[in-house]
Motif scaffolding. Structure first.
Motif, PDB file in Angstrom:
ATOM      1  N   ILE A 371      38.198  45.097  40.994  1.00  0.00           N
ATOM      2  CA  ILE A 371      38.079  45.023  42.456  1.00  0.00           C
ATOM      3  C   ILE A 371      38.982  43.927  43.007  1.00  0.00           C
ATOM      4  O   ILE A 371      39.654  44.108  44.028  1.00  0.00           O
ATOM      5  N   ALA A 375      42.071  44.554  45.568  1.00  0.00           N
ATOM      6  CA  ALA A 375      42.019  43.910  46.875  1.00  0.00           C
ATOM      7  C   ALA A 375      43.260  43.062  47.125  1.00  0.00           C
ATOM      8  O   ALA A 375      43.836  43.076  48.222  1.00  0.00           O
ATOM      9  N   THR A 392      38.597  48.790  36.603  1.00  0.00           N
ATOM     10  CA  THR A 392      37.415  49.365  37.260  1.00  0.00           C
ATOM     11  C   THR A 392      36.895  50.565  36.481  1.00  0.00           C
ATOM     12  O   THR A 392      35.672  50.731  36.308  1.00  0.00           O
ATOM     13  N   LEU A 764      33.977  52.301  44.600  1.00  0.00           N
ATOM     14  CA  LEU A 764      34.324  50.897  44.372  1.00  0.00           C
ATOM     15  C   LEU A 764      35.832  50.709  44.351  1.00  0.00           C
ATOM     16  O   LEU A 764      36.380  49.796  45.005  1.00  0.00           O
ATOM     17  N   ALA A 765      36.521  51.565  43.601  1.00  0.00           N
ATOM     18  CA  ALA A 765      37.977  51.445  43.502  1.00  0.00           C
ATOM     19  C   ALA A 765      38.656  51.689  44.847  1.00  0.00           C
ATOM     20  O   ALA A 765      39.560  50.951  45.252  1.00  0.00           O
ATOM     21  N   ALA A 768      37.946  48.848  47.403  1.00  0.00           N
ATOM     22  CA  ALA A 768      38.776  47.672  47.129  1.00  0.00           C
ATOM     23  C   ALA A 768      40.229  47.920  47.501  1.00  0.00           C
ATOM     24  O   ALA A 768      40.923  47.019  47.994  1.00  0.00           O
ATOM     25  N   THR A 769      40.702  49.149  47.285  1.00  0.00           N
ATOM     26  CA  THR A 769      42.088  49.471  47.619  1.00  0.00           C
ATOM     27  C   THR A 769      42.315  49.404  49.127  1.00  0.00           C
ATOM     28  O   THR A 769      43.352  48.909  49.594  1.00  0.00           O
ATOM     29  N   LEU A 771      40.523  47.725  51.404  1.00  0.00           N
ATOM     30  CA  LEU A 771      39.646  46.676  51.908  1.00  0.00           C
ATOM     31  C   LEU A 771      40.021  46.247  53.320  1.00  0.00           C
ATOM     32  O   LEU A 771      39.150  45.919  54.131  1.00  0.00           O
TER      33      LEU A 771
END
Length: 817
Positions: A371, A375, A392, A764-765, A768-769, A771
């Motif tokens: 993450i 980010a 991840t 999640l991935a 974060a990408t 964000l």
């Protein structure tokens, strides 16, 4: 072992074939997905644009370029307006066999034009003008017969009419393609030979072909790595099953003197054989899928694709890594089995599952690292993106054993058969953990595809089309832009309305709704192209001191228009000035220069912007789209009659909206355009944009099928060694219902855990990408989430129940080891 366990080996090989084929197909698609960098240059590396307004300067510029560079390829361009419409057609004079531009032409049907009476058109121009081969085109006043359908294979969206250079008239400008060094090209631009005798150059501009942009090798490697990781996981699950089934034979080998190295070598050899077979068949299947996908992919990437233009070196590397991955996947089960004590191996009891706390700590660390990398990458640092994705993914997969343990502990009150199946998953942690990891990765890939597809659809939905495919907007006369309204007399307007009623009758008695715009009193008409026009009032955004960008067209909310919107005029509040769609940011928009403000202490007045207030929200998105189909524009807005009076503005007839009950055909639109041209009108029809719906749907379906296929095969592997357990259960009176419950519970549990972990990892991935732009992911594909979390486990459970009822033929014939 390979021969005796052929059923299980076939399942492992099938899993490897699926993973390798997916890797090969994904790499080939990624390699060819980038836009062509030679769409305007052909085989040249530089181009010049020379003005064609002055024939003498044009001739001098072409002669200078030929003297300097030697070989040149000249392409003439002339933009002609379609009668009765806003659209223009590029009449292109080009040699199909030119030195550099020949690769920019391809013949789809018919033949190339060879004389003054022939023309070839692209599919888009043929659809726009309703042309077919053999018909006549006379946009420039010369009648030409359409002899062929052509295209620019390097840019499929390039629309033009091709004529022979010998029959071309005076061009607006020409493009000169040259192949020269950067130094020679720069010297020509700075040389006196490129300047006319009067000191002015006819050179309009120039471009240099971008450096050869190879497809992103790092991105393709990432795609291949994810799928090869999937191949390794499914292979590890299969080899864990095979190693457990052959635990007694391996124990016998150890009892007669085989070392741990010998035992590991048995499984390593088996893994290498399976890997080679799976990689070979998977490569063949992947290339076959690639050939089948080429016709569908070409419209999406906007250029023709050479099916043999592939990254062969990377593909060979993928095959080698697949073999090595399968071999490595066999090493870990081999290492675990080789360390089992001989007496325990001879009893065929599985080793005690290892605690999950260590893998959980590593998983948390990897997810945090992934993450953080995604980010900090800000979608611009490929190394951080690749590292973040892989970290991840690995972290999410390492949560599998913990999820299995928790799920098995929660099954204390389940029926005995279901509880037994869930406890078996925890008991045989090595095989079930690898199988769950493979299912999680497959469902995570499919989830990421659909989440991104939903986000792109949301983004595309915000870019309104100019009109729907059932509508035609008719303007009161030819004009340069929609915001400039030609002035017509009442008699002329009456005559136009009569013609429109005839047009509507031809379009299945379509509805005709008059459109009126607001204008500022006292504004003097402008004369553009010999036509008197008035500028209208629109909602705009200030982008400079005296610069504005039109955001929303402003129409007068007449009773007829409100009724067409489905709004009762009595429902509009008397205090309302503007009616706007919720998507129109009225608090950020102004009406430019429509309010006089007295400067304090002086007698001078200045023109100020007028804020948009007293707004009532309505749904206008489906009535009128954005002008000129420009992206980022808001839907049309409306000013009420009361608002018009309060602001002191006037209204002027701006045209009509013709709306049919069904989508209009290209022949109907062409007939309407001809009618408009004869009446001196201008019409605007729906302009469709290229859609990625079909490629996205194919990618989504492929991801879902991959996930379901791996789920079926891994469950088959896990339950394939249950003959001993089933034999014991049958001896104690278990029925076929017990067998069905065991398989169904195993399949459903793995599918549910895989769906939850896969969706969590995908979000999640992606979160974060993106964000710094989480709004991109605001559209949640609820239907897909339900299908994944509920539908896939239910389908897996149902399939397991239906396919596990038959009693295995060897259940009464135990194998003598």
């Amino acid at each position: 072992m390979f021969r005796r366990e052929w059923r299980q080996q076939i399942l492992v090989v099938t899993l490897l074939v699926v993973a390798v084929a997916a890797a090969i197909g994904s790499v080939t698609v990624a390699y060819n997905a980038s836009a062509a960098d030679d769409a305007a240059f052909g085989s040249a590396n530089h181009l010049l644009r020379i003005d064609g307004a002055d024939p003498r300067k044009l001739e001098a510029g072409l002669a200078a370029a030929e003297r300097w560079f030697g070989t040149t390829d000249v392409i003439g361009h002339r933009a002609l307006t379609v009668p009765g419409g806003f659209e223009t057609v590029d009449f292109r004079a080009q040699d199909p066999h030119g030195a550099y531009g020949g690769v920019l032409l391809a013949l789809r049907r018919g033949s190339y034009p060879v004389g003054p009476g022939q023309v070839a058109v692209t599919d888009g121009v043929a659809k726009l003008l309703g042309l077919q081969i053999g018909q006549t085109l006379a946009l420039d006043g010369h009648r030409r017969t359409v002899v062929g359908i052509v295209e620019n294979p390097r840019r499929l969206s390039d629309e033009f009419a091709l004529i022979s250079p010998s029959s071309a008239g005076a061009p607006d400008y020409v493009t000169v393609l040259v192949d020269a060094s950067a130094k020679s090209f720069r010297s020509f631009r700075q040389s006196p030979s490129s300047v006319a005798k009067d000191g002015r150059s006819a050179l309009l501009g120039y471009e240099t072909r971008p450096s050869s942009r190879e497809p992103n090798a790092l991105g393709m490697f990432s795609v291949a790595t994810v799928f090869l990781l999937l191949a390794s996981l499914v292979a590890a699950a299969g080899f864990a099953v095979i190693a457990q089934r052959r635990l007694r034979q391996l124990g016998t080998l150890a009892a007669i003197g085989a070392t741990q190295k010998h035992l590991r070598l048995v499984l390593l050899t088996n893994g290498a054989v399976v890997g080679m077979i799976g990689a070979l068949i998977g490569t063949i299947v992947g290339l076959a899928l690639w050939l089948a996908l080429v016709p569908t992919l070409e419209p999406a990437v906007n250029h023709r694709i050479d099916p043999l233009s592939l990254p062969w070196t990377l593909l060979v590397l993928v095959v080698l890594i697949a073999v090595l991955g399968a071999t490595a996947a066999a090493w870990w089960p081999g290492r675990a089995v080789a360390r089992v004590p001989v007496t325990l191996a001879l009893s065929a009891r599985p080793p005690r599952p290892k605690p999950t706390r260590h893998s959980t700590i590593v998983a948390a660390a990897l997810i945090a690292l992934g993450i953080g990398s995604l980010a900090f990458a800000h979608r611009s640092s490929p190394p951080l993106i690749v590292a973040g994705i892989l970290a991840t993914i690995l972290g999410t997969l390492l949560l599998g054993p913990l999820a299995i343990r928790l799920f098995a502990r929660a099954a204390g009150h389940a029926p005995i058969a279901a509880r037994l199946a869930l406890r078996d998953l925890a008991r045989y942690q090595a095989r079930s953990g690898a199988a769950l990891a493979a299912i999680t990765l497959a469902l995570g890939i499919a989830a990421a595809i659909v989440i991104i597809a939903a986000a792109e659809e949301k983004r595309a939905a915000g870019d309104l089309p100019n009109l729907s495919n059932r509508q035609i907007r008719v303007y009161t006369g030819p004009t340069e832009a929609p915001e400039l309204i030609p002035i017509q007399t009442p008699a002329e307007l009456k005559r136009i309305a009569a013609r429109l009623r005839g047009l509507a009758a031809r379009l299945d008695h379509a509805a005709v709704i008059p459109l009126r715009n607001a204008v500022q009193p006292g504004v003097l008409p402008q004369v553009i192209g010999g036509i008197r026009v008035l500028p209208t009032i629109d909602l705009a955004r200030r982008i400079g001191t005296h610069t504005y960008h039109s955001e929303s067209r402003l129409y007068v909310a007449t009773p007829a228009l409100l009724r067409h919107l489905g709004i009762d005029p009595a429902a509009v509040k008397p205090s309302t000035d503007f009616l706007a769609d919720p998507a129109v940011p009225t608090d950020e928009l102004v009406i430019p220069g429509t309010r006089k403000t007295i400067i304090p202490g002086t007698r001078k007045a200045t023109i100020a912007d007028f804020p948009v207030t007293n707004v009532q929200r309505i749904n206008s998105r489906e009535l009128l789209g954005s002008p000129k189909a420009e992206t980022g524009l808001a839907p049309s807005s409306f000013i009420t009659l009361n608002g018009l009076r309060r602001h002191g503005w006037k209204q002027i007839p701006a045209g009509w909206l013709v709306e049919s009950n069904r989508p209009l055909t290209s022949q109907q639109i062409a007939a309407a355009r001809d009618l408009a041209a004869n009446a001196g009108l201008t019409i605007e029809a729906h302009r469709a944009s290229r859609s990625l719906t079909k490629p996205i749907a194919i990618a989504t379906a492929a991801g879902a099928l991959l996930a379901l296929g791996i789920l079926a095969l891994t469950v088959g592997l896990i339950r394939s060694e249950s003959a001993g357990d089933l034999r014991t259960l049958t001896a104690t009176g278990a029925t076929s219902r017990i067998r069905r419950t065991l398989t169904a519970t195993t399949a459903g549990a793995l599918a549910l855990l895989g769906a939850l972990l896969g969706l969590a990892g995908a979000y999640l991935a992606l979160a974060a990408t993106y964000l710094n732009d989480l709004g991109y992911l605001s559209r949640v594909p609820v239907l897909y989430l339900l299908l994944t979390i509920v539908g896939v486990p239910l389908a897996a459970t149902a399939a397991g129940w239906l396919l596990a009822g038959r009693e295995p033929p060897a259940i009464h014939q135990p194998v003598i080891e």
